[in-house]
Design a protein around this motif. Structure first.
Motif, mmCIF file in Angstrom:
data_model
loop_
_atom_site.group_PDB
_atom_site.id
_atom_site.type_symbol
_atom_site.label_atom_id
_atom_site.label_comp_id
_atom_site.label_asym_id
_atom_site.label_seq_id
_atom_site.Cartn_x
_atom_site.Cartn_y
_atom_site.Cartn_z
ATOM 1 N N LEU A 1 0.813 -1.219 0.000
ATOM 2 C CA LEU A 1 0.000 0.000 0.000
ATOM 3 C C LEU A 1 0.844 1.266 0.000
ATOM 4 N N LEU B 1 -4.892 6.908 7.232
ATOM 5 C CA LEU B 1 -5.701 5.741 6.864
ATOM 6 C C LEU B 1 -4.844 4.479 6.859
ATOM 7 N N LEU B 2 -3.612 4.590 6.348
ATOM 8 C CA LEU B 2 -2.733 3.423 6.311
ATOM 9 C C LEU B 2 -2.441 2.934 7.725
ATOM 10 N N ALA C 1 -4.378 3.347 10.392
ATOM 11 C CA ALA C 1 -5.597 2.712 10.912
ATOM 12 C C ALA C 1 -5.732 1.305 10.347
ATOM 13 N N TRP C 2 -5.413 1.162 9.077
ATOM 14 C CA TRP C 2 -5.503 -0.143 8.417
ATOM 15 C C TRP C 2 -4.509 -1.130 9.017
ATOM 16 N N LEU D 1 -5.454 -2.631 12.293
ATOM 17 C CA LEU D 1 -6.507 -3.646 12.260
ATOM 18 C C LEU D 1 -6.030 -4.944 11.643
ATOM 19 N N ARG D 2 -5.206 -4.861 10.607
ATOM 20 C CA ARG D 2 -4.878 -6.070 9.849
ATOM 21 C C ARG D 2 -3.431 -6.515 10.008
ATOM 22 N N ALA E 1 -7.408 -6.630 1.227
ATOM 23 C CA ALA E 1 -8.600 -5.776 1.283
ATOM 24 C C ALA E 1 -9.739 -6.448 0.534
ATOM 25 N N VAL E 2 -10.277 -7.525 1.105
ATOM 26 C CA VAL E 2 -11.288 -8.298 0.386
ATOM 27 C C VAL E 2 -12.552 -8.494 1.223
ATOM 28 N N GLU E 3 -12.681 -7.722 2.317
ATOM 29 C CA GLU E 3 -13.844 -7.975 3.172
ATOM 30 C C GLU E 3 -15.143 -7.524 2.516
ATOM 31 N N LEU E 4 -15.049 -6.461 1.712
ATOM 32 C CA LEU E 4 -16.249 -5.938 1.056
ATOM 33 C C LEU E 4 -16.324 -6.514 -0.349
#
Lengths: 119, 499
Positions: free
Chosen positions: A46, A98-99, A101-102, A105-106, A114-117
């Motif tokens: 990312l 944002l990075l 925060a990401w 979490l992960r 990034a495949v949850e949605l």
């Protein structure tokens, strides 16, 4: 950034006929832009994807500066470049937040996670 | 050069001044308040600021319409003339965007209260930044100003999307939106840079004064830049095939923010597509009907197989971008400016109706959304007609309006869009659009069936909506019916739009 500084340097010293033709600078900017698009589409980290976007913004900056130099140091184009630098800083602040925060979490910065949605 | 602002300048910028001062004020006051005082002070203050800006927009609209009392001179001073568009067009944009932000604010108050640590100050400051950015984008006569506006509202949206930063879906949506949005912004910017390199200016040429033949077509670098710019705008308007981000981001974002995104971003993007229409090279203009058709097909096909209502509305938004593009064909490809102005009015009408309708739909979803986000499927709205008749009625009206069924405003919006395209000779796109709306009936009616003809599940707790949320839903539902029965209420105010 170094390239964009180089683009204005000869003019800043008052040399009427800059030594590097404008078309070369525009070509370099186009290459940087394409490199940015390539990085955005292909890279999986990312941070690198984000850097690719910055590269694209700087390609636009270089184009603005080269075009302004071509037009007798038109202040309009140079001011646009300053606008872009400001906006890029804003984007960097939000993007890095944002990075972070990401990552919290992960615990990874891989795009493929990034495949949850989906649906 | 004279750098003083005249009173007309201030009058032209009044909505922006109110919103910017208000955004700073909200952030400042937030610092000095206790936790419990925030929830009492900040939401009403934000409502007041947005109402003020809305009032300023309406006042501008009235004073700019012909035949009304005018300020001594409505000409802008030397500083603003080259960069700002003090026209009915901008005033209409300001009214629309302030209205959308106000409705989202009212929908979100009860949602915000349910959060663990409600961040009133940040949330409301960002919410106020959204209309600032979009109004800048709409009023700009210069591409760089438009870019700054685009970034102001985009950055606000990135943060709002990922606001609940401990939830993995919200952060994923925010990150995806940010990466793709920043990519589109960079493309937009490079397009502008090439236009500058080609023409030496970033001014947006006026649309009405010159027909397509009257203006030399962009050539060389400017044409290339125009083409690149065009792609970036289609991305923001979520036109297929640039719509990949839409379903994921709509699903992951908090529902009120999805409402803001789907209505506000689309409105702003289409306003800029209208004002930038003369920058696009003629070679790519024939692509517009094709993109319209692709959007209608992809949007409707995608929506058919969705069970998640937010994703369904996202795909329906792609289809609606296609219908809007059908009218846009008349601006880009139409021959005289008569066609262009009819199409501009049709697009603005459509955007207003689509905004109201989507706010109603997402407002209901935000109301139903429990904290664990489990009711946003067809399963979750089953039998709502009996459990909560008010919610069900508003959602049903919104679905009918999105489908374009006659007693609702959506019918007139679709009618005008297709009529504008037909009168400009864009028959194929209009016919595909009409067929697409027929396909769309299927999934909009599925919502109605789930609401009224299916039994309610056993446990059926509907959370309280709060007064402001219920008021917004009631108003938007009433507006859908009112503008459907008396379409001239919304058509007549758009007559004075000239560009």
């Amino acid at each position: 950034m170094i390239a964009s500084i180089l683009a204005v340097l000869p003019a800043a010293e008052g040399i009427p006929n800059p030594s590097i033709p404008t078309s070369w600078v525009l070509l370099l900017a186009a290459l940087l832009f394409i490199l940015g698009i390539y990085g955005f589409l292909v890279r999986r980290d990312l941070i690198v994807v984000f850097m690719s976007i910055e590269l694209m913004l700087n390609a636009a900056n270089l184009t603005f500066l080269a075009a302004a130099r071509e037009r007798m140091l038109d202040p309009e184009g140079q001011v646009y470049a300053i606008f872009v630098i400001t906006v890029a800083a804003v984007e960097a602040a939000v993007g890095l937040a944002l990075l972070i925060a990401w990552f919290r979490l992960r615990a990874t910065l891989d795009v493929e996670t990034a495949v949850e949605l989906e649906g | 050069m004279d750098f003083r602002l005249t009173t007309t300048d201030l009058h032209a910028l009044l909505p922006l001044v109110i919103l910017s001062a208000g955004a700073c004020l909200v952030l400042l006051i937030d610092l000095f308040l206790r936790e419990e005082a925030r929830s009492r002070v900040l939401p009403p203050l934000t409502s007041l600021i947005l109402l003020g800006a809305l009032g300023a927009g309406i006042e501008q609209y009235i004073s700019l319409s012909p035949g009304s009392f005018r300020f001594p001179s409505e000409r802008l001073g030397p500083l603003l003339t080259p960069i700002w568009r003090h026209q009915v067009f901008t005033a209409v944009g300001a009214i629309l965007l302030c209205g959308i932000a106000l409705a989202v604010h009212w929908i979100s108050t009860s949602w915000l209260r349910e959060e663990d640590r409600p961040a009133y100050g940040e949330y409301q400051c960002l919410l106020l930044l959204f209309p600032i950015g979009t109004i800048l984008l709409i009023g700009a006569r210069n591409l760089m100003l438009a870019f700054v506006g685009l970034e102001i509202f985009s950055v606000a949206l990135y943060v709002l999307t990922a606001m609940r930063r401990t939830r993995s879906r919200a952060v994923e949506a925010g990150l995806k939106y940010f990466l793709l949005g920043a990519f589109a912004a960079a493309i937009f910017l490079y397009g502008s840079a090439l236009i500058y390199a080609g023409k030496g200016t970033l001014d947006l040429p006026d649309l009405g004064a010159i027909s397509r033949e009257g203006l030399p077509a962009p050539v060389g670098l400017a044409a290339l830049g125009g083409g690149i710019l065009f792609l970036a705008l289609f991305f923001k308007a979520s036109v297929a095939p640039f719509h990949m981000w839409t379903p994921d981001v709509y699903q992951g974002a908090p529902t009120p923010i999805t409402a803001l995104m789907s209505t506000g971003t689309k409105t702003a993007a289409f306003f800029l597509l209208i004002t930038a229409a003369r920058l696009f090279p003629h070679e790519i203009l024939p692509l517009i009907p094709i993109l319209a058709i692709v959007s209608i097909l992809v949007g409707n096909a995608g929506a058919l197989r969705q069970t998640d209502l937010k994703r369904l509305l996202a795909y329906s938004g792609v289809a609606h971008a296609g219908y809007l593009l059908v009218a846009y064909c008349a601006i880009a490809l139409g021959q005289g400016h008569q066609d262009a102005h009819t199409a501009i009015r049709a697009i603005l009408y459509y955007l207003a109706v689509y905004g109201i309708t989507n706010l109603a739909a997402f407002g209901v979803l935000a109301w139903l959304e429990r904290r664990e986000e489990s009711v946003l499927t067809f399963e979750g709205i089953r039998g709502l007609g009996r459990r909560n008749p008010f919610c069900a009625a508003v959602l049903a009206l919104a679905a009918l309006s999105l489908a374009g069924i006659p007693p609702t405003a959506g019918f007139w919006a679709k009618y005008q869009v297709f009529a504008a395209a037909l009168s400009a000779g864009q028959t194929t796109a209009a016919v595909v659009g009409i067929l697409g709306s027929v396909v769309g009936l299927y999934y909009y009616l599925r919502i109605l069936v789930a609401l009224y003809f299916e039994p309610a599940p056993e446990e059926a707790r509907i959370p309280a909506a709060g007064f402001a949320g219920a008021l917004t839903l009631g108003l938007s539902g009433a507006a859908i019916l009112l503008f459907g029965i008396f379409p001239s209420l919304l058509v007549d105010p758009l007559i004075h739009i000239r560009l």
